[in-house]
Write a protein that holds these residues in place. Structure first.
Motif, short mmCIF file in Angstrom:
data_model
loop_
_atom_site.label_atom_id
_atom_site.label_comp_id
_atom_site.label_asym_id
_atom_site.label_seq_id
_atom_site.Cartn_x
_atom_site.Cartn_y
_atom_site.Cartn_z
N LEU A 44 48.86 49.81 34.96
CA LEU A 44 48.94 49.90 36.57
C LEU A 44 48.93 51.42 37.01
O LEU A 44 48.65 51.76 37.90
N VAL A 45 49.93 52.07 36.34
CA VAL A 45 49.82 53.61 36.55
C VAL A 45 48.86 54.49 36.45
O VAL A 45 48.28 55.11 37.27
N GLU A 46 47.94 54.06 35.50
CA GLU A 46 46.59 54.90 35.25
C GLU A 46 45.73 54.25 36.57
O GLU A 46 44.78 55.15 36.92
N LEU A 47 45.84 52.96 36.84
CA LEU A 47 45.02 52.27 38.10
C LEU A 47 45.45 53.30 39.16
O LEU A 47 44.54 53.40 40.21
N LEU A 48 46.62 53.44 39.50
CA LEU A 48 47.17 54.00 40.75
C LEU A 48 46.75 55.46 40.84
O LEU A 48 46.67 56.11 41.99
N THR A 49 46.51 56.07 39.56
CA THR A 49 46.10 57.50 39.64
C THR A 49 44.68 57.67 39.86
O THR A 49 44.17 58.80 40.06
N THR A 50 43.80 56.68 39.88
CA THR A 50 42.31 56.80 40.19
C THR A 50 42.01 55.79 41.35
O THR A 50 43.04 54.90 41.88
N ILE A 51 40.89 55.65 41.70
CA ILE A 51 40.29 54.69 42.71
C ILE A 51 39.37 53.95 41.94
O ILE A 51 38.30 53.98 41.49
N PRO A 52 39.97 52.63 41.61
CA PRO A 52 39.18 51.36 40.83
C PRO A 52 37.85 51.05 41.66
O PRO A 52 37.94 51.07 42.78
N ASP A 53 36.71 50.62 40.94
CA ASP A 53 35.54 49.98 41.47
C ASP A 53 36.01 48.69 42.03
O ASP A 53 35.42 48.54 43.14
N ASP A 54 36.78 47.74 41.44
CA ASP A 54 37.25 46.67 41.67
C ASP A 54 38.41 46.70 42.74
O ASP A 54 39.46 47.04 42.24
N ALA A 55 38.33 46.34 43.98
CA ALA A 55 39.44 46.30 45.01
C ALA A 55 40.72 45.46 44.38
O ALA A 55 41.80 45.59 44.84
N GLU A 56 40.40 44.09 43.67
CA GLU A 56 41.19 43.44 43.53
C GLU A 56 42.03 44.15 42.03
O GLU A 56 42.90 43.22 41.53
N ALA A 57 41.48 44.99 41.41
CA ALA A 57 42.05 45.23 39.95
C ALA A 57 43.63 45.68 40.06
O ALA A 57 44.29 45.35 39.30
#
Length: 978
Positions: free
Chosen positions: A374-387
């Motif tokens: 989750l932290v890694e996802l928060l540091t980037t902008i994922p392609d999937d908005a639901e990720a």
């Protein structure tokens, strides 16, 4: 002239009183010690007549170290504290003053030894550390139940003492003196009179007497009646009378014969022998009760005590079957795999709690992994908005499972403490003692070392703290739009707060170097030893699997088998993969060791990056600082700790797999028929059951005696003195009298009813006896069945542990693959991991429970066979592998002259009993080796036919013919010596 005579008479009377009046008797201490000595001799006498006699103290005085020790004089004890309202009735009752000397020995406010706790084996912290041996030893010292059995045995010996005394010559004698003054009109005379009378006195049938009862029913009483009277007023006069008499009554019909007269003595002697055996069996069941929680059996039963010591309340009814029912077992017939009791049950609870703690640690680690993603996802902008939303759901599911397991852990720990309190009370100790259970018996089921488990917990704490610091660093970032690219990016301004975060992060990272060294130098060598132990046990595993496969093949090929199992996954019998597994685990261990060594450089590089940032105070613009913090600090620390955690988990799984595959069940190979034969010969309660059946049979003759007429021979006589000389006995004053007394059996209704009841009770006793045998058959079959079932289930349990561990590894592989592709954890990652961890926990506990149940049943089997041997300290001597052929050669429950006692103390030849039926075992091999002398050999005899035996048991019977197995009892003709 009268005064001197009066004075001389008074002096003579006082002298006689002082001479013949006895003292108040011996001190109570004398009688207590005399009883103790006699009981000790009686118990030793009975112990000499049984095989494997007691080798422990059978006295009732508690040990000095015991809580039950009495520090006061047992014959003059202080009064305990009384209820105040009740105590007033000892001082004043119904308006009358009470006994004033109740407090002569003082008062005490204690009911236990005041310093017993000083003898407890406490450690340096004041904690009582218990293993199986210390628990049993403390229970033998402090258990009230064990002490009560000793006291029952003591009282049973007192009954024998009382019954023997009935046939001893009993003496009665004492003295009496009376001063009688009569008024002048008392006897119609004109003068008053004063007399001094001196003579013998007793509570027996004569004033001075002896009496004796004979085994034939006769009773002899001989006595002296004497009286000397001095007239102290009026004319000087003296008179004396002496009568020496005897009476002998010998019944000829009713109340005659040894079958009737000796019954109470015979019963008390047989019951004492039975109780010596029962106590020895109780000692063994007591050991099992403390160690594995099996209920105690064969309590000592006292026949007397109805109207005091002895069998004076004996009525000739209720001989029954000594309270024996069924097969005397029941602890082996488990249908499933329940919890054990006693100390083993507490150890089982401990391991289950440790397994749950390990499960919680893995759930915590899984939560950290999900939070890191989750932290890694928060540091980037994922392609999937639901990720991010889905990842938050995964984190919530993982946290919910963690909280549920923690709640379960609290519940199990509270239950363990409650069980611990009950166990202390079972030992006879107060529950407030601080205690720790520590025994290595289940050490092999600690699949992961406590130290290695502690490494995981340390690492989880570090990952939690580092993760929180990294999130705090990310929260200091500010999103901006890059002017060149037009894309959003993060910037971090160097502030004292950021510096503090980095210092805290460095403080968390610094211990990792020592953590890595500890893994390499302390933990990995122990795992290597487990791998070596696994390789060493492979030959034994192969042998046991072959034996188990043979058992399975027999089950498939036969009908009416113990397990009735026809289909099972035969992969549990395949051991070839274990040879490959040993190489696989060794290769994985080597690779892990290399990776752990490589972490040193990464830890050092991370530490240097933090120091550089602190030293230069984040030199560069805010965008570069944000990138550097993200790549060199946050992501690197997260990856480092995640990979290190994965490798620690891999080390744990290698150790757990090696230990699971190294566990061996103690092999028990025995047929139920062999087990039944061993039990028939060696079980002490079986010997008591046979004796109890004969007791019931003997009561038929006892009660039939009351149906006869009363016909007694009476022979009596006496001789008296002549004149006033009490010693002037003359033959011409004597009398002899002989005759018969006969009472016709006209009224015998109550006697008839009693006799008929005794017949019914004997029929019931016979039914109870063969039901008892049926119970033993059932017990042996269920015990062997349970052992075989546990062997199969144990291999299935190994498979379940392997599969559950593989699920965890597969989930980890899936996570690593998704991480490498930059994906989130997946929609079911949390649930998959939770289910895998739950499966591992359940399979670990199931494997533990199967082993514990196997051990409980195995120990119970030795007890149920009657071959469980204890040391004098009450500890079990585990023989390891069960040798049925050797157990069939044991002497059983009878071994004359073991202690140098006289077998033929009646100076008559003792008629030997014929052998009982032999089930499932041929005596031929035993006789050839000479280990069973003087046994009846029955060869080729139809069931139910009488077998004449001449002279000795082997006389006239051919020794060279094969011995047949007899499935049913064989009767012996009247020509055999009974």
């Amino acid at each position: 002239m009268k005064k001197p005579k009066l004075r001389s008479g008074l002096i003579l009377g006082l002298a006689l009183i002082q001479t013949i009046v006895p003292t108040a008797g011996c001190h109570r201490q004398f009688y207590r010690k005399q009883a103790d000595q006699e009981v000790s001799e009686l118990i030793r006498e009975k112990a000499c007549t049984v095989a494997r006699p007691p080798e422990t103290r059978l006295g009732i005085l508690p040990d000095r170290r015991s809580r039950m020790f009495n520090p006061f004089d047992p014959d003059f004890q202080p009064a305990p504290l009384d209820d105040p309202a009740s105590n007033k009735y000892m001082q004043c009752v119904d308006g009358r003053r009470g006994y004033p000397m109740w407090d002569a020995a003082g008062q005490t406010n204690i009911t236990e030894s005041p310093d017993w706790w000083q003898f407890l084996p406490l450690d340096e912290n004041g904690v009582l550390v218990l293993n199986a041996d210390t628990a049993v030893q403390l229970a033998l010292l402090h258990s009230p139940d064990y002490q009560q059995q000793l006291e029952q045995l003591y009282l049973s010996a007192l009954d024998v003492s009382s019954e023997r005394f009935r046939f001893d010559t009993q003496f009665f004698g004492g003295a009496r003196t009376f001063l009688t003054a009569d008024g002048r009109r008392r006897n119609g005379g004109s003068d008053s009179s004063t007399r001094l009378e001196v003579g013998p006195y007793s509570t027996g049938r004569r004033n001075l007497a002896l009496q004796r009862s004979f085994a034939t029913g006769g009773e002899l009483v001989a006595g002296v009646a004497n009286s000397i009277v001095w007239e102290l007023s009026g004319p000087n006069a003296q008179s004396a009378s002496t009568v020496l008499d005897f009476s002998l009554i010998q019944p000829l019909l009713r109340n005659a014969g040894r079958d009737r007269v000796l019954e109470r003595l015979t019963l008390s002697e047989r019951r004492l022998l039975s109780n010596v055996r029962a106590f020895e069996r109780y000692r063994r069941s007591f050991y099992l009760n403390i160690t594995v929680g099996r209920s105690t059996e064969s309590n000592v039963q006292r026949s007397g005590g109805v109207f005091g010591v002895g069998l004076s309340g004996f009525t000739g009814l209720g001989g029954g079957f000594a309270g024996l029912t069924g097969g005397g077992g029941g602890a082996a017939g488990f249908g499933g795999v329940p919890q054990a009791g006693g100390l083993l049950g507490l150890l089982q609870d401990q391991l289950q709690i440790q397994n749950l703690e390990e499960n919680i640690a893995r759930l915590s680690e899984n939560l950290l992994v999900l939070e890191n993603t989750l932290v890694e996802l928060l540091t980037t902008i994922p392609d999937d908005a639901e990720a991010i939303v889905r990842q938050r759901l995964q984190v919530a599911q993982a946290r919910s499972a963690l909280l549920s397991s923690q709640s379960q852990l609290v519940q199990q720990k509270v239950g363990y403490q409650t069980s611990l309190d009950r166990f202390l009370v079972q030992l006879g100790l107060p529950p407030y003692i601080c205690v720790r259970i520590d025994d290595p018996i289940l050490k092999r089921f600690e699949l992961i070392d406590r130290e290695l488990r502690g490494r995981r917990e340390q690492l989880v704490d570090v990952r939690t703290n580092v993760g929180a610091l990294n999130v705090s660093l990310l929260e200091t970032a500010k999103p901006v739009i890059n002017e060149e690219t037009g894309l959003p990016e993060s910037t971090i301004e160097w502030t004292p707060k950021v510096a503090d975060f980095l210092r805290d992060l460095k403080q968390q990272i610094d211990p990792l170097a020592d953590f890595r060294e500890t893994l390499l130098e302390d933990d990995l060598p122990r795992v290597k030893e487990d791998l070596a132990q696994f390789i060493e046990t492979l030959p034994d595993r192969r042998s046991q699997n072959e034996s188990l496969y043979d058992l399975y093949e027999q089950e498939k090929a036969q009908i009416c088998t113990l397990l009735n199992i026809k289909e099972i996954d035969e992969s549990i019998f395949e051991i070839e993969e274990l040879d490959e597994l040993s190489d696989e685990l060794a290769d994985r261990f080597t690779a892990l060791q290399e990776r752990l060594e490589s972490y040193g450089e990464r830890i050092q590089a991370l530490d240097e990056s933090i120091e550089d940032l602190l030293a230069n105070q984040g030199a560069g613009d805010e965008s570069d600082l944000a990138v550097r913090l993200r790549d060199e600090i946050i992501l690197e620390s997260q990856d480092l700790l995640a990979e290190l955690g994965d490798d620690v988990l891999a080390v744990q799984l290698i150790q757990a797999r090696a230990r699971v595959e190294s566990v061996l069940l103690p092999e028990i190979e025995i047929d139920p028929a062999e087990a039944f034969q061993i039990a028939r010969v060696n079980r002490r309660d079986w010997a008591n059951a046979r004796a109890s059946l004969v007791d019931s049979w003997r009561l038929i003759e006892f009660n039939a005696d009351d149906l006869e007429s009363s016909l007694d021979v009476v022979f009596s006589g006496d001789v008296q003195n002549v004149g006033n000389n009490p010693f002037a006995l003359r033959g011409d004053t004597g009398r002899l009298r002989v005759g018969l007394q006969w009472d016709a059996p006209i009224t015998r209704l109550q006697e008839r009813n009693t006799y008929r009841q005794s017949l019914i009770e004997f029929d019931r006793a016979k039914r109870s006896y063969y039901q008892y045998e049926d119970g033993i058959w059932s017990l042996m079959r269920s015990t062997v069945r349970q052992l075989q079932q546990n062997r199969l289930n144990f291999e299935l349990g190994r498979q379940a542990v392997r599969i559950a561990a593989a699920q965890i590894e597969l989930n980890e592989d899936i996570r690593l693959l998704r991480d490498a592709r930059g994906l989130n954890s997946g929609p079911t990652a949390a649930q998959d991991t939770i289910r895998a961890l739950d499966a591992l926990l359940a399979s670990q506990n199931q494997l533990l429970n199967i082993y514990v149940n196997y051990e409980v049943v195995r120990r119970g089997l030795y007890f149920d066979l009657g071959v469980m041997d204890l040391t004098p300290d009450g500890l079990w001597m585990d023989p390891g592998e069960l040798d049925a052929e050797y157990l069939l050669t044991l002497p059983g429950t009878k071994n004359p002259n073991l202690c140098g006692c006289c077998e033929d103390e009646c100076c008559i030849p003792i008629r030997r009993q014929p052998l009982g039926p032999n089930y499932g075992y041929a005596y031929g091999a035993m006789l050839e080796s000479g280990v069973v002398p003087n046994e009846v050999i029955i060869s080729d005899v139809p069931v139910g036919e009488p077998v004449p035996v001449q002279n000795d048991y082997t006389g006239g019977v051919p020794m060279d013919q094969p011995i047949q197995r007899m499935p049913q009892p064989i009767s012996v003709s009247g020509e055999a010596p009974l």
